[in-house]
Design an enzyme around this catalytic site. Structure first.
Site, short mmCIF file in Angstrom:
data_model
loop_
_atom_site.label_atom_id
_atom_site.label_comp_id
_atom_site.label_asym_id
_atom_site.label_seq_id
_atom_site.Cartn_x
_atom_site.Cartn_y
_atom_site.Cartn_z
N HIS A 131 34.48 25.07 -42.88
CA HIS A 131 34.90 24.89 -41.48
C HIS A 131 36.35 25.39 -41.41
O HIS A 131 37.27 24.64 -41.12
CB HIS A 131 34.76 23.43 -41.07
CG HIS A 131 34.76 23.19 -39.59
ND1 HIS A 131 33.76 22.49 -38.93
CD2 HIS A 131 35.65 23.52 -38.64
CE1 HIS A 131 34.05 22.41 -37.64
NE2 HIS A 131 35.20 23.03 -37.44
N ARG A 157 28.36 14.39 -39.92
CA ARG A 157 28.56 15.79 -40.29
C ARG A 157 30.05 15.99 -40.59
O ARG A 157 30.89 15.78 -39.70
CB ARG A 157 28.13 16.69 -39.13
CG ARG A 157 28.45 18.15 -39.35
CD ARG A 157 27.93 19.05 -38.22
NE ARG A 157 28.29 20.41 -38.51
CZ ARG A 157 29.22 21.11 -37.85
NH1 ARG A 157 29.87 20.58 -36.84
NH2 ARG A 157 29.49 22.34 -38.20
N TYR A 210 29.46 23.88 -25.73
CA TYR A 210 30.47 23.20 -24.90
C TYR A 210 30.42 23.63 -23.43
O TYR A 210 30.57 22.81 -22.54
CB TYR A 210 31.88 23.44 -25.45
CG TYR A 210 32.08 22.73 -26.78
CD1 TYR A 210 32.51 21.40 -26.82
CD2 TYR A 210 31.81 23.37 -27.99
CE1 TYR A 210 32.67 20.74 -28.03
CE2 TYR A 210 31.98 22.71 -29.20
CZ TYR A 210 32.40 21.39 -29.21
OH TYR A 210 32.54 20.73 -30.41
N GLU A 245 30.52 27.97 -37.20
CA GLU A 245 31.01 28.90 -36.18
C GLU A 245 31.68 30.14 -36.78
O GLU A 245 32.89 30.37 -36.58
CB GLU A 245 31.99 28.20 -35.23
CG GLU A 245 31.40 27.00 -34.53
CD GLU A 245 32.34 26.34 -33.53
OE1 GLU A 245 33.52 26.74 -33.46
OE2 GLU A 245 31.90 25.42 -32.83
N ASN A 249 26.28 24.65 -31.72
CA ASN A 249 27.44 23.99 -31.11
C ASN A 249 27.54 24.49 -29.67
O ASN A 249 27.58 25.70 -29.44
CB ASN A 249 28.73 24.35 -31.85
CG ASN A 249 28.80 23.73 -33.23
OD1 ASN A 249 27.89 23.00 -33.64
ND2 ASN A 249 29.86 24.02 -33.95
N GLU A 270 27.35 20.16 -32.75
CA GLU A 270 28.55 19.74 -32.02
C GLU A 270 28.28 19.79 -30.54
O GLU A 270 27.71 20.76 -30.03
CB GLU A 270 29.74 20.69 -32.27
CG GLU A 270 30.43 20.52 -33.58
CD GLU A 270 31.64 21.45 -33.72
OE1 GLU A 270 32.26 21.84 -32.71
OE2 GLU A 270 31.94 21.80 -34.88
O1 IFM Z 1 37.39 21.29 -32.72
C1 IFM Z 1 36.49 22.34 -32.66
C2 IFM Z 1 35.65 22.40 -33.91
O2 IFM Z 1 36.44 22.52 -35.05
C3 IFM Z 1 34.73 23.60 -33.85
N1 IFM Z 1 33.98 23.61 -32.63
C4 IFM Z 1 34.68 23.42 -31.39
C5 IFM Z 1 35.56 22.20 -31.48
C6 IFM Z 1 36.32 22.00 -30.15
O3 IFM Z 1 37.11 23.11 -29.89
#
Ligand code: IFM
Length: 490
Positions: free
Chosen positions: A140, A96, A314, A185, A312, A389
């Site tokens: 992006h 990606r 985290y 995002e 995405n 992600e």
């Molecule tokens: O590095 C970023 C990415 O560009 C977008 N999503 C989160 C990642 C980590 O912060």
């Protein structure tokens, strides 16, 4: 829509810490890795590329840690062949990456820059030659500066220009790309770019942030319909959202979740998937904007049938309403900055989460990923999901082993990935139609406002020599892909 994303609780049995053994992924599940143009390419003046808002922002004193810029980054632009070989060596099934709009249209409008298209064509062909599926992201965050000069995402014209840009790229690559993702995002583009000011273009205007939300949604819809008209293969059309998983705290937690879930999640999901804007959020923000930039017919454009929703993930966020006493806590995981990323929700308090944490200070909680996937599936059962992600920054150390090889023993990253792959697997066993997982990131790169201080890669990049070194996590991931089963820790 008032159902919030935190409502699906984890239900499956297994290791309480998400370290199940031997979980196997079905055939067809696509294991890959992700990057983004400005974060890795460098070569910002090569072959007619125009300036982007991130060039301007990173060259403005005080905006990025240490004054770091993407001028050179990982120099991927010049090392694309060897980076492709690296992907092959890892056994990636998909890659990606994002296309830099200012390489295709240096000012965001007008005819295509042939050299820019040729670069991405080489990349896509290099992937296909190695049997790696190209997953393209059209945006992006590197908006052509000339469009920002005309108002950027606060201006409807930017959304229209994005549709034209999508068509240009689709006409060239629309016989070869497997997945088209319009935006990455948009939450960050709108709220960090125009609200908090932590990201380019660094504006701190709450009304502008909300206008940007709508124009980004509109841009997505225009891009998908332009692409549909020109592609000649049968790709998947998608968008990638960084959906927030909110945990309510105490008696006021539910109201706080309603407020921020509205801003972060429902302002995107509802128009994209249902063709509506959430009334409660329009009401919450009525003191900031009257939303008159939403024109007749826009919602019909925004709601395009999607083949995939990119997720995405985290970490999680804990919230409650602020009672006005003491100092309000703002631990929302984003770089402290001048403005607010939460327009109309100034009275929501973001509480620190219990650890452990990654190097970003983000809490590690794989249950959030399972909850998120299950809740999305429950609300939109017919929309397949893809993790576009997931990954972690840790402070890596390069060592030279007895055999003279450079090594990075990144146990923490392996453990993070292992637990999140387990979460994804558990979600699938609860019925979620999850099509793949793109680890963030293939290589260390420019982490936006944090510059090169945070390393997310499974491949280490030495920023002096630009040498790439496989971290232990890369070897672990290669084994996962080979065996299609989550390896334990060795
Ligand atoms: O590095 C970023 C990415 O560009 C977008 N999503 C989160 C990642 C980590 O912060």
């Amino acid at each position: 829509m008032t159902q919030h994303l935190e409502e699906a609780g984890a239900q499956t049995a297994g290791d309480p810490d998400y370290r199940d053994e031997g979980l196997e992924f079905p055939p067809g599940f696509v294991f890959g890795s992700a990057t983004a143009s400005y974060q890795i390419e460098g070569a910002v003046e090569a072959d007619g590329r125009g300036p982007s808002i991130w060039d301007t922002f990173s060259h403005t004193a005080g905006k990025v840690w240490n004054g770091d810029t993407g001028d050179i980054a990982c120099d991927h632009y010049h090392r694309v062949e060897s980076d492709l070989d690296l992907m092959k060596q890892l056994g990636l099934e998909s890659y990606r990456f994002s296309i830099a709009w200012p390489r295709i249209q240096p000012t965001g409008r007008g005819p295509a820059n042939e050299a820019g298209l040729a670069f991405y064509e080489r990349l896509v062909d290099g992937l296909l030659a190695r049997n790696i599926k190209p997953i393209v992201t059209l945006y992006h965050w590197d908006l052509p500066q000339a469009l920002e000069d005309g108002g950027g995402w606060t201006n409807r014209e930017t959304a229209l220009a994005f549709g034209d840009y999508a068509r240009i790229v689709g006409e060239r690559l629309g016989d070869r790309v497997a997945v088209w993702t319009t935006l990455n995002e948009p939450w960050c583009s709108a709220y960090l770019g125009y609200g908090s000011g932590a990201h380019a273009p660094g504006r701190t205007e709450p009304a502008a942030a909300l206008a940007a939300v709508h124009h980004l949604n509109l841009a997505h819809g225009l891009a998908v319909s332009a692409l549909r008209e020109v592609v000649t293969n049968d790709p998947d059309f998608a968008i990638t959202l960084n959906l927030h998983v909110f945990r309510p705290d105490g008696d006021t937690g539910a109201e706080a979740v309603r407020r921020v879930d509205g801003l972060a999640n429902r302002l995107f999901l509802d128009p994209l998937l249902n063709g509506t804007y959430p009334e409660d959020v329009l009401a919450d923000t009525a003191g900031i904007t009257d939303w008159s930039f939403i024109q007749q017919g826009d919602l019909g454009i925004i709601r395009q049938p999607l083949d995939l929703l990119g997720v995405n993930y985290y970490s999680t966020t804990r919230v409650r309403m602020w009672d006005g006493n003491g100092e309000k806590q703002n631990a929302d995981g984003h770089k402290p900055s001048a403005g607010t990323a939460w327009p109309g929700a100034d009275d929501v308090e973001f509480l620190p989460q219990p650890g452990p944490y990654t190097e970003m200070g983000w809490n590690i909680d794989p249950s959030g990923l399972e909850d998120l996937l299950v809740s999305l599936h429950e609300r939109w059962p017919s929309v397949p999901l893809m993790i576009t992600e997931n990954g972690a920054a840790f402070s890596d150390v390069v060592e030279t082993d007895a055999d003279g090889q450079r090594r990075v023993h990144d146990f923490d990253r392996i453990d993070y990935l292992r637990r999140h792959f387990t979460a994804a697997h558990r979600a699938m066993s609860r019925g979620v139609d999850l099509r793949g997982y793109q680890v963030w990131s293939l290589m260390d790169n420019f982490e936006w406002g944090y510059g090169y201080s945070k390393r997310f890669g499974i491949v280490h990049v030495d920023y002096e020599t630009l040498e790439r070194t496989l971290k232990d996590s890369a070897r672990w991931y290669a084994r996962l892909i080979r065996e299609r089963r989550i390896p334990g820790l060795e």
